[in-house]
Design an enzyme around this catalytic site. Sequence first.
Site, PDB file in Angstrom:
ATOM      1  N   ARG A  75     -19.802  29.328  -4.342  1.00 52.17           N
ATOM      2  CA  ARG A  75     -20.592  28.091  -4.423  1.00 52.17           C
ATOM      3  C   ARG A  75     -21.960  28.329  -3.795  1.00 52.17           C
ATOM      4  O   ARG A  75     -22.075  28.978  -2.756  1.00 52.17           O
ATOM      5  CB  ARG A  75     -19.866  26.961  -3.694  1.00 52.17           C
ATOM      6  CG  ARG A  75     -20.564  25.611  -3.770  1.00 52.17           C
ATOM      7  CD  ARG A  75     -19.803  24.575  -2.939  1.00 52.17           C
ATOM      8  NE  ARG A  75     -18.461  24.381  -3.436  1.00 52.17           N
ATOM      9  CZ  ARG A  75     -17.425  23.982  -2.669  1.00 52.17           C
ATOM     10  NH1 ARG A  75     -17.603  23.766  -1.374  1.00 52.17           N
ATOM     11  NH2 ARG A  75     -16.249  23.812  -3.200  1.00 52.17           N
ATOM     12  N   ARG A 144     -22.879  21.193   4.883  1.00 52.12           N
ATOM     13  CA  ARG A 144     -22.892  21.788   3.546  1.00 52.12           C
ATOM     14  C   ARG A 144     -24.133  21.351   2.760  1.00 52.12           C
ATOM     15  O   ARG A 144     -25.078  20.832   3.321  1.00 52.12           O
ATOM     16  CB  ARG A 144     -21.592  21.434   2.826  1.00 52.12           C
ATOM     17  CG  ARG A 144     -20.356  21.962   3.572  1.00 52.12           C
ATOM     18  CD  ARG A 144     -19.101  21.804   2.760  1.00 52.12           C
ATOM     19  NE  ARG A 144     -17.928  22.340   3.448  1.00 52.12           N
ATOM     20  CZ  ARG A 144     -16.727  22.432   2.885  1.00 52.12           C
ATOM     21  NH1 ARG A 144     -16.535  22.019   1.647  1.00 52.12           N
ATOM     22  NH2 ARG A 144     -15.700  22.936   3.569  1.00 52.12           N
ATOM     23  N   LYS A 222     -15.522  20.344   7.977  1.00 53.39           N
ATOM     24  CA  LYS A 222     -16.721  20.296   7.132  1.00 53.39           C
ATOM     25  C   LYS A 222     -17.568  19.061   7.432  1.00 53.39           C
ATOM     26  O   LYS A 222     -17.074  18.058   7.962  1.00 53.39           O
ATOM     27  CB  LYS A 222     -16.331  20.311   5.654  1.00 53.39           C
ATOM     28  CG  LYS A 222     -15.429  19.162   5.225  1.00 53.39           C
ATOM     29  CD  LYS A 222     -14.957  19.392   3.793  1.00 53.39           C
ATOM     30  CE  LYS A 222     -13.928  18.351   3.380  1.00 53.39           C
ATOM     31  NZ  LYS A 222     -13.392  18.589   2.027  1.00 53.39           N
ATOM     32  N   CYS A 449      -7.855  25.680  -8.433  1.00 53.20           N
ATOM     33  CA  CYS A 449      -7.827  25.125  -7.090  1.00 53.20           C
ATOM     34  C   CYS A 449      -6.422  25.212  -6.501  1.00 53.20           C
ATOM     35  O   CYS A 449      -5.459  24.714  -7.089  1.00 53.20           O
ATOM     36  CB  CYS A 449      -8.308  23.672  -7.099  1.00 53.20           C
ATOM     37  SG  CYS A 449      -8.262  22.898  -5.462  1.00 53.20           S
ATOM     38  N   CYS A 488      -5.766  16.119  -6.465  1.00 49.88           N
ATOM     39  CA  CYS A 488      -5.061  15.955  -5.200  1.00 49.88           C
ATOM     40  C   CYS A 488      -5.776  14.889  -4.381  1.00 49.88           C
ATOM     41  O   CYS A 488      -6.872  14.455  -4.748  1.00 49.88           O
ATOM     42  CB  CYS A 488      -4.973  17.284  -4.438  1.00 49.88           C
ATOM     43  SG  CYS A 488      -6.492  17.718  -3.537  1.00 49.88           S
ATOM     44  N   CYS A 492     -12.425  15.350  -3.850  1.00 47.70           N
ATOM     45  CA  CYS A 492     -13.696  16.034  -4.111  1.00 47.70           C
ATOM     46  C   CYS A 492     -14.574  15.308  -5.120  1.00 47.70           C
ATOM     47  O   CYS A 492     -15.787  15.483  -5.116  1.00 47.70           O
ATOM     48  CB  CYS A 492     -13.434  17.462  -4.578  1.00 47.70           C
ATOM     49  SG  CYS A 492     -12.762  18.525  -3.276  1.00 47.70           S
TER      50      CYS A 492
END
Length: 579
Positions: A75, A144, A222, A449, A488, A492
């Site tokens: 990424r 991030r 994060k 994933c 899940c 995201c």
Amino acid sequence: MSTDAPKLSAVEKIKEESKFLAGTIPEEIAAGTDHFNDENLQLLKFHGSYQQDDRDRRIEAKKAGIGKYYSMMLRLRIPGGRISSDQFLKMLDMCDELGNSTMKITTRQTIQLHGILKQNLRPTIKRINDMALSTLAACGDVNRNIMCCPAKRNDSVHAELERLTDELTEAMAPKTPAYHQLWLSETDADGNVISDEKYMVSDGTPAEVIEPLYGATYLPRKFKMGLALPEDNCIDIYTQDIGLLAVVQDGKIVGYNVLVGGGMGTTPAKKDSFPALAKRMAFATPEQVVGVCQAVLKVQRDNGNREDRKLARMKYLVANWGIEKFRAEVEKYFGEPLADCTDDDVHGFDDHMGWQEQGDGKWSYGLNIENGRLYDDDKIQFKAGLRSICHRFKTEIRMTGHQSVIFTDIEDSDKDELIGLIKAAGIPTTEVTSTVRRWSMACVALPTCGLAITESERRLPSIIDKLEEPLAKLGLSGERFTIRMTGCPNGCARPYNADLALVGKAKNKYTVFAGGGWLGNRLAYVYKDLVPDDIVVDEMIGIFSAFKSHRQDGESVGDFCARVGQEDLEVLAAAAPRP
């Protein structure tokens, strides 16, 4: 009172012993195996990479006796999603030469490459840095990629948002020398890294010298940031750890309302975990804002939960302390009191699709990319089409928080040519894309994933296919609402503040959420749990039918669901006639 030291999570020990994220990654690269060990996998995230395997091929791999088909996801860090045509073309080259021939535009305005073999990881990162981009801090327990409104506008407000995004990217970045040493240093004839003394870490060097902001163990979890305008919350400011809402007076940014503690991920089996929207903390002037953001990060660094990673995001610290205590601590770190937030808040959302004037006589064109996946097949040639556009116009490209792209600086006389290139590649223009598809979004999920429980990116298009006709029959084709899908509960694709969402809960079963909204400032609730995949479309049609029959004037789908509540919505949906 117990004086026992807290039992830190295993990841904290890995970070502490890593020599600022170097670990034994060089030795593992030199070893020639097809995958990394568990300790280095944690460290590789900070460098922008996750190890994955093709879950569709696990049975095949097992029968062949080869373990798994491993590869790396990489990424990038692209502040505000701004990238040149030349950089975009080079990324398309790499996805063909070193990846799985597809490129993913993410929900945080950046790019992911999938299918990179371990032996190609270093050359890929090197090539990315050679084009003046980076993967450092795209993942891991650090700040991030910083999101920012991607609209190209010839005004001081957007220019200042972009300038601050770039400044914050550097101010909030880790400084570890390990990144350069691992990926950018010279190698010998056998491919071994030749260490540069300039980038070596001495055991005697204090952590605060090497990592003045993060220290030796970085953050507990994060950390995400975004900048938005009240009239345009296109980056979902309330889902960020730090959201900066610009306060504009007389065409000039006079400061920012600082929001803290947003975060989408949750663990259903852990009852004390939850998604959260950020809380309004304080107002910061343009001179204060960078220091305030660093102070917020330091408060989380020193007080966040390092024992349980499932409860380590800053939203839990804000929830446990309360916003008043959290603000007081931020003010201590910052060194002076802060003013209260102004009344300015989000009240609009522009996805920037289609033709929009830039204010300088030129135009931008937003092209919807369904779920952000760029590929070529016998029907659509996304990569070939975008290559043609980049070669022809050579302008800046901007990626949106909805996984789409904006072509900038198009002359009025060139508009038809741009649309012609899009159509020639078989790509649907924004004008022919249905509203429901345009406002939908999905995470990657299966097959790559490792957290995915169900399908998401590969499933949502067929769900939209089955919704378009019923919505047309109900007269709702032009209705704007967000549908988001994740494989899940990690969230995201930001499902928990959408009008409607499907979140993978068990094999082929989803939790259906309702009652958020396209504006992004309200959480959805659980409408139904463990809904089988084969009936999720009917469940959603029931909600739309109830909305059509019982909506109030000016009410959106999310507003309607929030007003009637879960129990009444279920009754109304069951009774509503299907189109």
